[in-house]
Design an enzyme around this catalytic site. Structure first.
Site: not given
Ligand code: IPM
Ligand code: MG
Length: 354
Positions: A138, A189, A222, A246, A250
């Site tokens: 990032y 990775k 992975d 990130d 999720d």
């Molecule tokens: C997160 C989100 C953000 C990120 C997006 C909304 C920019 O996915 O906070 O996990 O990628 O960090």
């Molecule tokens: Mg995210």
């Protein structure tokens, strides 16, 4: 009694729907528990602000935020502003500007919330991902020379510094040491990214020597994605780069029933700057305006924020109230199988505070 000044950034989409009632729950908590007071300043920053001013937040926004003890953040992302603009102009500007290098993302299966995984009961999933939050993938290093021409090239460089890697790994070890299972898995990775994540692996071993009481593993991302589905109960603390953290979180939100119940803290551990607490979900534009967004992630962010500020009893009281509501099972939003509204869930949590 401690007093705190909290900057509140509802942001975009459902952030504007979950944040005000969540603040009302925090205000009720302060009344009930009596150990702290807080004032909440709403800041209208986000995509609406961008449409008026051409920026997601004022140029002196960080100077403004420095005056607060913590930041309570809803969500960012809209159809009118390109994602990379909204990301870099608000969330990343704060995370990187305030050196919030540990993005702490618990995934805890709450009572009454069904996991999509078979035979999982409350607490069977109890892990924390520590995501590096200021550099890596990032960083924003790169460009697109010859844009629009056949010679065009796109360069997006992930930047890993030794100090940035060491500090987030050390933070993860300290967190693992503080939890009952004392276990930490480093996720990379490095077989394919031998320079950046090869260095990460070396640093993980170096720092690990300072934590003989923490058991460790190294796993490729992975394989970890599969393990989060196959055996999340085997996990305690994970540490990963910005991008891998990130993605994995999720999955973490999904296996505890919904991203709507997953909180996070963008932590500056040294308290040199305010830390920022935000649910891991985004602005969920598809459900805006229906009052059905799940506020539990935002509320659990409030508990993380209070813990960070030095109010563990208040944090626990709020967490218990959330679990009382989910455990009762009759006031849940549609993402976790209910038919309650955002405000009804917040009202139920407020009532559960006593
Ligand atoms: C997160 C989100 C953000 C990120 C997006 C909304 C920019 O996915 O906070 O996990 O990628 O960090
Ligand atoms: Mg995210």
């Amino acid at each position: 009694m401690s007093h705190y000044s909290i900057a509140v950034i509802p942001g975009d989409g459902i952030g504007q729907e979950i944040t005000p009632p969540a603040v009302a729950v925090l205000e009720r908590l302060a009344e009930v528990i009596g150990t702290f007071s807080a004032e909440y300043t709403m800041l209208p920053w986000g995509s609406d602000y961008y449409k008026q001013h051409g920026v997601m937040m004022p140029d002196d926004g960080l100077e403004t935020l420095k005056r607060y003890d913590a930041i309570y953040f809803g969500a960012v992302g809209s159809r009118e502003v390109p994602d990379h603009v909204s990301l870099r102009g608000l969330r990343l500007k704060i995370c990187q500007g305030f050196d919030q290098y540990a993005n702490v993302r618990p995934a805890y299966l709450l009572p009454g919330i069904p996991s999509p995984l078979r035979d999982k009961q409350a607490g069977d999933i109890d892990l924390v991902v520590v995501r590096e939050n200021t550099e890596g993938e990032y960083t924003g290093a790169g460009g697109r020379p010859h844009r629009g021409h056949p010679a065009e090239v796109a360069v997006q460089t992930a930047v890993f510094t030794r100090s940035g890697t060491e500090r987030v790994i050390r933070y993860a070890f300290e967190l693992a040491r503080s939890r009952p299972r004392h276990h930490l898995v480093s996720v990379t990775k490095s077989n394919a990214q031998e320079f950046s994540l090869g260095m990460w692996d070396e640093i993980f071993e170096e720092v690990g020597a300072d934590f003989p009481d923490v058991t460790t593993e190294r796993m490729l991302v992975d394989a970890m994605a599969a393990r989060l589905v196959r055996s999340p109960e085997s996990l305690d603390v994970l540490v990963a780069s910005n991008l891998f953290g990130d993605i994995l979180t999720d999955i973490g939100g999904a296996i505890i029933g919904s991203l709507g119940v997953a909180p996070s803290g963008n932590i500056n551990p040294e308290h040199d700057y305010p830390s920022m607490f935000e649910p891991i979900h985004g602005s969920a534009l598809d459900i805006v305006g229906q009052n059905i967004a799940n506020p539990l992630g935002m509320l659990l962010c409030g508990a993380m924020m209070l813990d960070y500020l030095g109010q563990p009893e208040a944090a626990q009281r709020l967490t218990d109230a959330v679990q009382a509501v989910t455990g009762a099972g009759h006031t849940l939003t549609p993402d976790v199988g209910g038919n309650a509204t955002t405000t009804a869930v917040c009202d139920a949590v407020k009532a559960a505070l006593g």
